[in-house]
Design a protein around this motif. Structure first.
Motif, PDB file in Angstrom:
ATOM      1  N   ILE A   1       2.585   0.441   5.938  1.00 27.25           N
ATOM      2  CA  ILE A   1       1.524   0.633   4.944  1.00 27.25           C
ATOM      3  C   ILE A   1       2.086   0.479   3.527  1.00 27.25           C
ATOM      4  O   ILE A   1       1.475  -0.136   2.658  1.00 27.25           O
ATOM      5  CB  ILE A   1       0.862   2.016   5.128  1.00 27.25           C
ATOM      6  N   LEU A   2       3.300   1.026   3.324  1.00 23.23           N
ATOM      7  CA  LEU A   2       3.900   0.935   1.989  1.00 23.23           C
ATOM      8  C   LEU A   2       4.194  -0.516   1.603  1.00 23.23           C
ATOM      9  O   LEU A   2       4.038  -0.897   0.448  1.00 23.23           O
ATOM     10  CB  LEU A   2       5.192   1.754   1.920  1.00 23.23           C
ATOM     11  N   LEU A   3       4.610  -1.309   2.572  1.00 19.49           N
ATOM     12  CA  LEU A   3       4.875  -2.720   2.275  1.00 19.49           C
ATOM     13  C   LEU A   3       3.588  -3.399   1.794  1.00 19.49           C
ATOM     14  O   LEU A   3       3.590  -4.114   0.793  1.00 19.49           O
ATOM     15  CB  LEU A   3       5.430  -3.449   3.506  1.00 19.49           C
ATOM     16  N   GLY A   4       2.502  -3.137   2.500  1.00 17.69           N
ATOM     17  CA  GLY A   4       1.221  -3.710   2.085  1.00 17.69           C
ATOM     18  C   GLY A   4       0.822  -3.221   0.703  1.00 17.69           C
ATOM     19  O   GLY A   4       0.432  -3.994  -0.174  1.00 17.69           O
ATOM     20  N   THR A   5       0.957  -1.911   0.472  1.00 16.07           N
ATOM     21  CA  THR A   5       0.569  -1.324  -0.804  1.00 16.07           C
ATOM     22  C   THR A   5       1.410  -1.895  -1.946  1.00 16.07           C
ATOM     23  O   THR A   5       0.888  -2.199  -3.018  1.00 16.07           O
ATOM     24  CB  THR A   5       0.741   0.199  -0.757  1.00 16.07           C
ATOM     25  N   LEU A   6       2.692  -2.037  -1.688  1.00 13.06           N
ATOM     26  CA  LEU A   6       3.581  -2.546  -2.730  1.00 13.06           C
ATOM     27  C   LEU A   6       3.165  -3.942  -3.167  1.00 13.06           C
ATOM     28  O   LEU A   6       3.076  -4.233  -4.360  1.00 13.06           O
ATOM     29  CB  LEU A   6       5.032  -2.516  -2.207  1.00 13.06           C
ATOM     30  N   LEU A   7       2.857  -4.796  -2.202  1.00 12.92           N
ATOM     31  CA  LEU A   7       2.411  -6.148  -2.550  1.00 12.92           C
ATOM     32  C   LEU A   7       1.064  -6.088  -3.267  1.00 12.92           C
ATOM     33  O   LEU A   7       0.820  -6.829  -4.215  1.00 12.92           O
ATOM     34  CB  LEU A   7       2.315  -7.012  -1.295  1.00 12.92           C
ATOM     35  N   GLY A   8       0.209  -5.172  -2.810  1.00 14.08           N
ATOM     36  CA  GLY A   8      -1.102  -5.017  -3.439  1.00 14.08           C
ATOM     37  C   GLY A   8      -0.985  -4.571  -4.889  1.00 14.08           C
ATOM     38  O   GLY A   8      -1.647  -5.114  -5.771  1.00 14.08           O
ATOM     39  N   ILE A   9      -0.123  -3.588  -5.145  1.00 17.53           N
ATOM     40  CA  ILE A   9       0.044  -3.093  -6.523  1.00 17.53           C
ATOM     41  C   ILE A   9       0.599  -4.197  -7.415  1.00 17.53           C
ATOM     42  O   ILE A   9       0.202  -4.352  -8.563  1.00 17.53           O
ATOM     43  CB  ILE A   9       0.994  -1.874  -6.560  1.00 17.53           C
ATOM     44  N   LEU A  10       1.505  -4.979  -6.840  1.00 15.11           N
ATOM     45  CA  LEU A  10       2.112  -6.073  -7.593  1.00 15.11           C
ATOM     46  C   LEU A  10       1.039  -7.063  -8.055  1.00 15.11           C
ATOM     47  O   LEU A  10       1.080  -7.571  -9.164  1.00 15.11           O
ATOM     48  CB  LEU A  10       3.125  -6.777  -6.682  1.00 15.11           C
ATOM     49  N   LEU A  11       0.058  -7.302  -7.189  1.00 18.59           N
ATOM     50  CA  LEU A  11      -0.964  -8.299  -7.490  1.00 18.59           C
ATOM     51  C   LEU A  11      -2.163  -7.730  -8.240  1.00 18.59           C
ATOM     52  O   LEU A  11      -2.928  -8.476  -8.844  1.00 18.59           O
ATOM     53  CB  LEU A  11      -1.449  -8.952  -6.192  1.00 18.59           C
ATOM     54  N   ALA A  12      -2.319  -6.389  -8.205  1.00 11.55           N
ATOM     55  CA  ALA A  12      -3.553  -5.792  -8.738  1.00 11.55           C
ATOM     56  C   ALA A  12      -3.823  -6.149 -10.206  1.00 11.55           C
ATOM     57  O   ALA A  12      -4.930  -6.590 -10.519  1.00 11.55           O
ATOM     58  CB  ALA A  12      -3.534  -4.280  -8.544  1.00 11.55           C
ATOM     59  N   PRO A  13      -2.843  -5.986 -11.126  1.00 14.43           N
ATOM     60  CA  PRO A  13      -3.161  -6.316 -12.521  1.00 14.43           C
ATOM     61  C   PRO A  13      -3.558  -7.779 -12.686  1.00 14.43           C
ATOM     62  O   PRO A  13      -4.508  -8.094 -13.398  1.00 14.43           O
ATOM     63  CB  PRO A  13      -1.853  -6.017 -13.269  1.00 14.43           C
TER      64      PRO A  13
ATOM     65  N   LEU B   1      12.420   0.637  -2.402  1.00 14.80           N
ATOM     66  CA  LEU B   1      12.839   0.261  -3.753  1.00 14.80           C
ATOM     67  C   LEU B   1      11.717  -0.464  -4.480  1.00 14.80           C
ATOM     68  O   LEU B   1      11.432  -0.195  -5.656  1.00 14.80           O
ATOM     69  CB  LEU B   1      14.057  -0.669  -3.681  1.00 14.80           C
ATOM     70  N   GLY B   2      11.076  -1.377  -3.749  1.00 16.93           N
ATOM     71  CA  GLY B   2      10.008  -2.185  -4.331  1.00 16.93           C
ATOM     72  C   GLY B   2       8.834  -1.340  -4.802  1.00 16.93           C
ATOM     73  O   GLY B   2       8.218  -1.633  -5.825  1.00 16.93           O
ATOM     74  N   VAL B   3       8.543  -0.257  -4.093  1.00 13.64           N
ATOM     75  CA  VAL B   3       7.423   0.606  -4.479  1.00 13.64           C
ATOM     76  C   VAL B   3       7.672   1.190  -5.867  1.00 13.64           C
ATOM     77  O   VAL B   3       6.792   1.183  -6.730  1.00 13.64           O
ATOM     78  CB  VAL B   3       7.197   1.713  -3.435  1.00 13.64           C
ATOM     79  N   ILE B   4       8.901   1.659  -6.108  1.00 15.47           N
ATOM     80  CA  ILE B   4       9.226   2.222  -7.421  1.00 15.47           C
ATOM     81  C   ILE B   4       9.083   1.131  -8.495  1.00 15.47           C
ATOM     82  O   ILE B   4       8.463   1.339  -9.548  1.00 15.47           O
ATOM     83  CB  ILE B   4      10.684   2.743  -7.443  1.00 15.47           C
ATOM     84  N   PHE B   5       9.642  -0.039  -8.198  1.00 15.22           N
ATOM     85  CA  PHE B   5       9.608  -1.124  -9.173  1.00 15.22           C
ATOM     86  C   PHE B   5       8.171  -1.533  -9.511  1.00 15.22           C
ATOM     87  O   PHE B   5       7.802  -1.655 -10.676  1.00 15.22           O
ATOM     88  CB  PHE B   5      10.394  -2.322  -8.610  1.00 15.22           C
ATOM     89  N   THR B   6       7.332  -1.704  -8.471  1.00 12.08           N
ATOM     90  CA  THR B   6       5.962  -2.157  -8.747  1.00 12.08           C
ATOM     91  C   THR B   6       5.139  -1.069  -9.444  1.00 12.08           C
ATOM     92  O   THR B   6       4.255  -1.365 -10.228  1.00 12.08           O
ATOM     93  CB  THR B   6       5.213  -2.562  -7.463  1.00 12.08           C
TER      94      THR B   6
END
Lengths: 281, 433
Positions: A172-184, A259-264
């Motif tokens: 779920i976190l992998l999906g969310t991380l990509l989603g947050i990256l694309l959201a803006p 790591l990606g979650v923190i970065f995004t």
């Protein structure tokens, strides 16, 4: 005297301590709001649908029915799976759906909340947390189907099943991380949500949802390079056989995800005011 | 609180006065071209993420300053009016203050919990009931669930929707939804309240209730910034005001001064200001009919010649004329029409000595006809006057087709079409026991 808040044009990246402090504070502050938003969204979602939670069950069942029929008619050939094929497809589809929901969640949440974002300064983290909660809730509903399925097909379960949530959360976190990256970006350009629909279609194709991991060929390489593969497969293995086929890849992707979650998250915070400036009112 | 906008928590310094908002040299630029605007957005994000200094103080192609070097202070318990025409930058300023968007130059310092009354009903979901929406909406505005429970009854009471509280919001009338939104916002109990033209909702009775509530909050020490197109509301609610025009702060003073300046500019927008005096060149003898107008102007109560006119002022309209021989039965006609504006509907005032039965006898020489007006009844604006000098209401000696002049506001003329001279008194009778 309450503390003073200062708004300036400078980038917060120059003050990392302050940034970390604010992120932590907002995360705590957004819990209650996130809960409210989640309750609101779930309520609205089920209230306007006649079939209610049946919608959570239908896609895996339809998918499984279709592929099982195709396999029985020898239209497609699928190598042997650890558990009965219909159960395999249904369980995998439920996991895949959860991943896609997590991926689309942040973009949907931010796009729908546009008018709110443009007018009220609330912790933006709440939108993401609310979506995460919704994804969790929807998975919980699907869990009913999965349990029924396991009982029906008498799928053997090992004690390792208690570790399944760990792998699932990483998925779920992998999906969310990509989603947050694309959201803006998704708020600014509609291309993002359009492209994402197409991309997830292709992505499903290279993820072992209706077939087990292929061993060789370019396709096999593609499937193994797909970051969703180790997370989804490990989740499935933990819940069924208890034998993890590729622990190395699982931990690699998991570490990168965390790591990606923190970065995004940092990126999301810094980007949102600029996004709001461009879309508002 | 704000996401991603530079915020710092600074220890209270003793030199700081009781200002709750300090806006210092704030500028903001926007782009008129959508495609380019989105691209600049990406550029800004990239610059911010890379930690490079983005060149926020210079304009890129197609950009303009929506706000430029605006500075002001709001003190504890003060109510500040913010006036300006559409596009003057009022909303942009409020959005920077509430931390929604970053300033491009300068800084904003806030001390205290701030609530924008900009977003009425933000996050309302039409499918959910009023009750559920109150919880969602007030959470978004930053109120904890516990506090919402405490204030719930007051909110419903204020919005007057007891009977509909468990019906979906999509069944509400627009007035009901607006009332609910306002009630939610106003019961967040902030220390600083930003109000952006939201009081236009609801019927007159509800509006009055809103103003009463604002008044109560003010007595409790809440500071306000009130943005409104209705000058009367600002006069009633605010002590001081600032005036924004095309992104610049043009004036900042007490509310009355600012409003009269704003009204003046508003009434005269587009129209040029006319000097209130006209001198006509002497006519050659072959064109003259014996009696010529030479000069037109206004005099004040001390007979001084006026350079500007104000609604309600006591003045005299003067016509100087030159008689080449003696005449009798001379009378004056004048008709006034408004220049420009949507209401240029021809003559709005017609005065004639004929109707008033005023005729003058004039020996040869120079004369000044004075038309005394105890109150100038015209609303602020630009006018043109046509003057005729006649004999016995049939024969015209001289005609001035257009004498242009400007009337300015006295600060109390909002919503008025003419000046009403007035006086007030209170007549009381003791209770019969």
């Amino acid at each position: 005297m309450p503390p003073e808040i200062v708004y300036t044009p400078e980038s917060l990246l120059k003050r990392p301590h302050l940034l970390a402090h604010l992120m932590w504070r907002d995360l705590l502050a957004s819990r209650e709001l996130a809960w409210r938003l989640m309750v609101r969204d779930i309520n609205a979602q089920y209230r306007q649908a006649f079939f209610g939670i049946i919608w959570a069950f239908l896609p895996p069942i339809v998918m499984a029915a279709g592929f099982t029929l195709a396999k029985d008619a020898n239209v497609i050939t699928v190598s042997e799976t650890d558990i009965p094929y219909p159960a395999y497809v249904m369980f995998s589809t439920a996991l895949w759906q959860t991943f896609v929901e997590a991926l689309n969640g942040p973009i949907q949440a931010v796009t729908i909340a546009k008018p709110m974002l443009a007018r009220v300064n609330f912790p933006r983290e709440a939108l993401i947390l609310a979506k995460l909660g919704e994804v969790g809730f929807n998975f919980g509903v699907k869990l009913i189907l999965i349990v029924a399925l396991f009982l029906w097909f008498q799928v053997p379960v090992s004690w390792m099943v208690i570790l399944t949530p760990v792998a699932l959360i990483h998925l779920i976190l992998l999906g969310t991380l990509l989603g947050i990256l694309l959201a803006p970006l998704g708020v600014l350009y509609q291309d993002v949500s359009k492209g994402l629909t197409m991309l997830t279609g292709f992505w499903l194709f290279i993820t072992p949802v209706v077939y087990p991991i292929p061993k060789e060929g370019i396709f096999g390489l593609l499937v193994r390079l797909n970051p969703v593969t180790p997370l989804l497969v490990t989740t499935r293995e933990l819940a069924t056989t208890g034998v993890i086929s590729d622990a190395g890849s699982f931990w690699l992707v998991s570490a990168l995800t965390l790591l990606g979650v923190i970065f995004t998250w940092v990126m999301f915070r810094l980007a949102m005011p600029y996004v709001i400036e461009r879309v508002s009112s | 609180m704000a996401v991603g906008i530079t915020q710092q928590t600074v220890p209270t310094s003793s030199q700081q006065d009781d200002a709750v908002i300090v806006v210092d040299q704030v500028s903001k630029k926007f782009c008129r071209d959508l495609r380019r605007s989105l691209f600049y957005g990406i550029q800004d994000i990239a610059a911010d993420l890379s930690g490079w200094r983005r060149k926020s103080e210079s304009l890129r192609q197609d950009e303009f300053w929506a706000l430029q070097n605006v500075s002001f202070r709001l003190h504890r318990g003060e109510a500040l009016g913010l006036v300006g025409t559409n596009g003057a930058g009022k909303s942009t300023l409020l959005r920077i203050i509430s931390g929604l968007i970053k300033p491009d130059t300068g800084s904003v310092r806030i001390r205290g919990r701030l609530a924008p009354l900009i977003a009425l009903g933000a996050g309302f979901n039409p499918i959910l009931t009023g009750r559920e929406n109150i919880y969602a909406n007030m959470s978004i505005l930053g109120v904890s669930t516990q506090e919402i429970k405490k204030r719930f009854d007051q909110v419903v009471e204020f919005a007057e929707i007891w009977e509909a509280i468990d019906a979906p919001v999509q069944t509400y009338s627009s007035g009901m939804a607006a009332r609910l939104g306002f009630a939610c916002a106003i019961y967040t109990e902030p220390e600083i309240l930003l109000i952006d033209e939201v009081l236009a909702v609801g019927d007159a009775r509800f509006k009055a209730k809103c103003y009463r509530r604002l008044y109560e909050l003010r007595k409790k020490g809440t500071s306000f910034i009130l943005v409104n197109h209705n000058p009367q509301a600002i006069l009633n609610t605010c002590d001081s005001a600032i005036y924004l025009s095309q992104g610049k702060l043009v004036a900042s003073s007490d509310a009355e001064t600012i409003i009269s300046q704003y009204e003046e500019d508003l009434f005269l927008s587009g129209a040029e200001r006319y000097p209130c005096k006209l001198d006509l060149p002497p006519k050659p003898p072959e064109e003259s009919l014996g009696l010529d107008v030479t000069s037109l102007f206004f005099r004040g109560t001390q007979s001084e010649i006026l350079e500007s006119l104000r609604s309600g002022q006591a003045l005299s309209f003067c016509v100087v004329c030159q008689a080449r021989q003696a005449f009798s039965g001379i009378t004056l006609h004048l008709s006034i029409s408004k220049i420009g504006g949507e209401d240029s509907v021809g003559t709005i005032l017609y005065l004639s000595g004929d109707n008033d039965n005023i005729f003058f006898d004039m020996p040869a020489g120079s004369h000044e006809i004075q038309l005394q007006l105890p109150y100038l009844g015209l609303e602020p604006g630009a006018y043109t006057m046509k003057i005729k000098l006649k004999k016995d209401s049939i024969y015209s000696f001289d005609v001035v087709e257009s004498f242009r002049f400007t009337v300015t506001a006295d600060g109390k003329m909002s919503k008025c079409r003419f000046y009403q001279p007035r006086s007030w008194q209170l007549v009381s009778s003791p209770l019969q026991s």
